[in-house]
Motif scaffolding. Structure first.
Motif, PDB file in Angstrom:
ATOM      1  N   THR A  20      -3.740  -5.969  -7.191  1.00 35.69           N
ATOM      2  CA  THR A  20      -4.800  -5.117  -6.638  1.00 35.69           C
ATOM      3  C   THR A  20      -5.796  -5.973  -5.865  1.00 35.69           C
ATOM      4  N   ASP A  52      -9.919   3.100  -8.338  1.00 35.29           N
ATOM      5  CA  ASP A  52      -8.998   2.611  -9.351  1.00 35.29           C
ATOM      6  C   ASP A  52      -8.927   3.581 -10.530  1.00 35.29           C
ATOM      7  N   ALA A  67      -5.064   6.379  -5.958  1.00 35.35           N
ATOM      8  CA  ALA A  67      -4.915   4.929  -5.872  1.00 35.35           C
ATOM      9  C   ALA A  67      -3.597   4.448  -6.450  1.00 35.35           C
ATOM     10  N   ARG A 118      -1.741  -3.202  -3.840  1.00 36.43           N
ATOM     11  CA  ARG A 118      -2.448  -1.919  -3.758  1.00 36.43           C
ATOM     12  C   ARG A 118      -3.934  -2.210  -3.562  1.00 36.43           C
ATOM     13  N   LEU A 159      -9.127   6.099  -3.044  1.00 36.22           N
ATOM     14  CA  LEU A 159      -8.670   4.793  -3.524  1.00 36.22           C
ATOM     15  C   LEU A 159      -9.545   4.231  -4.629  1.00 36.22           C
ATOM     16  N   HIS A 166       0.793  -1.234   0.000  1.00 35.77           N
ATOM     17  CA  HIS A 166       0.000   0.000   0.000  1.00 35.77           C
ATOM     18  C   HIS A 166       0.826   1.285   0.000  1.00 35.77           C
ATOM     19  N   GLN A 220       0.776   3.844  -1.700  1.00 35.36           N
ATOM     20  CA  GLN A 220      -0.092   4.570  -2.623  1.00 35.36           C
ATOM     21  C   GLN A 220      -0.271   6.008  -2.165  1.00 35.36           C
ATOM     22  N   ASP A 246      -2.857   7.965  -1.826  1.00 34.40           N
ATOM     23  CA  ASP A 246      -3.916   8.240  -0.857  1.00 34.40           C
ATOM     24  C   ASP A 246      -3.556   7.769   0.552  1.00 34.40           C
ATOM     25  N   ALA A 293      -7.678  -0.906  -4.158  1.00 35.11           N
ATOM     26  CA  ALA A 293      -8.387   0.020  -5.043  1.00 35.11           C
ATOM     27  C   ALA A 293      -9.763  -0.540  -5.345  1.00 35.11           C
TER      28      ALA A 293
END
Length: 207
Positions: free
Chosen positions: A111, A90, A95, A62, A88, A15, A17, A19, A64
């Motif tokens: 994902t 996609d 994301a 990740r 998050l 994660h 990412q 966000d 999403a």
């Protein structure tokens, strides 16, 4: 720690990412202060580079969801916050993986929609298909998705390793408590110890 066999190892980055770890991300009020204090993104980037150089498989997980969240089951406060913050999704920048975690050729991105990266995803198939029996984890948050993924990795029979300075949580206390619990299920190592494990093996092979 004992040596790491790179050809049977995957480094799973959890994660990383925008966000979640980004300065402007939806979860910045929870995680960004510790991300900055610990320098975890810089450490993660170095660990990823060293793992690639050693021949370790790199996998990013990740979380999403589709627009409108038809695939989100908000049965926990954490997942409920995703819909509340409208994050998050996609295909959106939030994301996407952060700049420090840009995949290289040959890396795999998985994902998923639950806390554990293994749950209802192809992660286990990807790892077993690559002949992996050792999973090294880093990412955010230590006491949420990283811990959930590490616990499931252990239950699935993988040798499980957690890079202590390659992950962080909303607070230092939460991070440390999670590592203390995970110490019963996984090897807890520093990034330097992990690097030495690759080096020690290489020295042994050359000898």
């Amino acid at each position: 720690m004992t040596t790491i066999e790179p050809t049977r190892t995957a480094l799973v980055a959890v994660h990383l990412q925008n966000d979640i770890v980004g300065a402007q991300g939806a979860f910045a009020p929870f995680f960004r202060a510790e991300v900055e204090r610990t320098g975890v993104l810089k450490t993660a980037a170095r660990v990823l580079d060293e793992a690639r150089a050693a021949g370790v498989k790199i996998v990013y997980t990740r979380v999403a969801f589709q627009s409108g969240y038809p695939d989100l089951v908000p049965n926990s406060p954490l997942l409920g916050m995703v819909a509340q913050n409208k994050c998050l999704v996609d295909g959106t920048p939030g994301a996407a993986l952060c700049d420090e975690a840009t995949p290289a050729d040959g890396d795999v991105v998985v994902t998923h929609q639950r806390v554990s990266g293994f749950r209802a995803s192809e992660l286990d198939i990807v790892l077993r298909g690559a002949g992996v029996d050792t999973v090294v984890l880093l990412g955010v948050a230590t006491n949420a998705s990283l811990e959930g993924t590490a616990r499931e990795a252990s239950d699935l029979g993988y040798r499980t390793v957690v890079v202590s300075d390659g992950c962080s949580a909303a607070s230092e206390a939460a991070h440390n408590a999670s590592l203390e619990s995970l110490g019963l299920l996984a090897e807890i190592v520093t990034s330097d110890e992990l690097s030495a494990a690759y080096t020690s093996r290489a020295a042994g092979v050359s000898a």
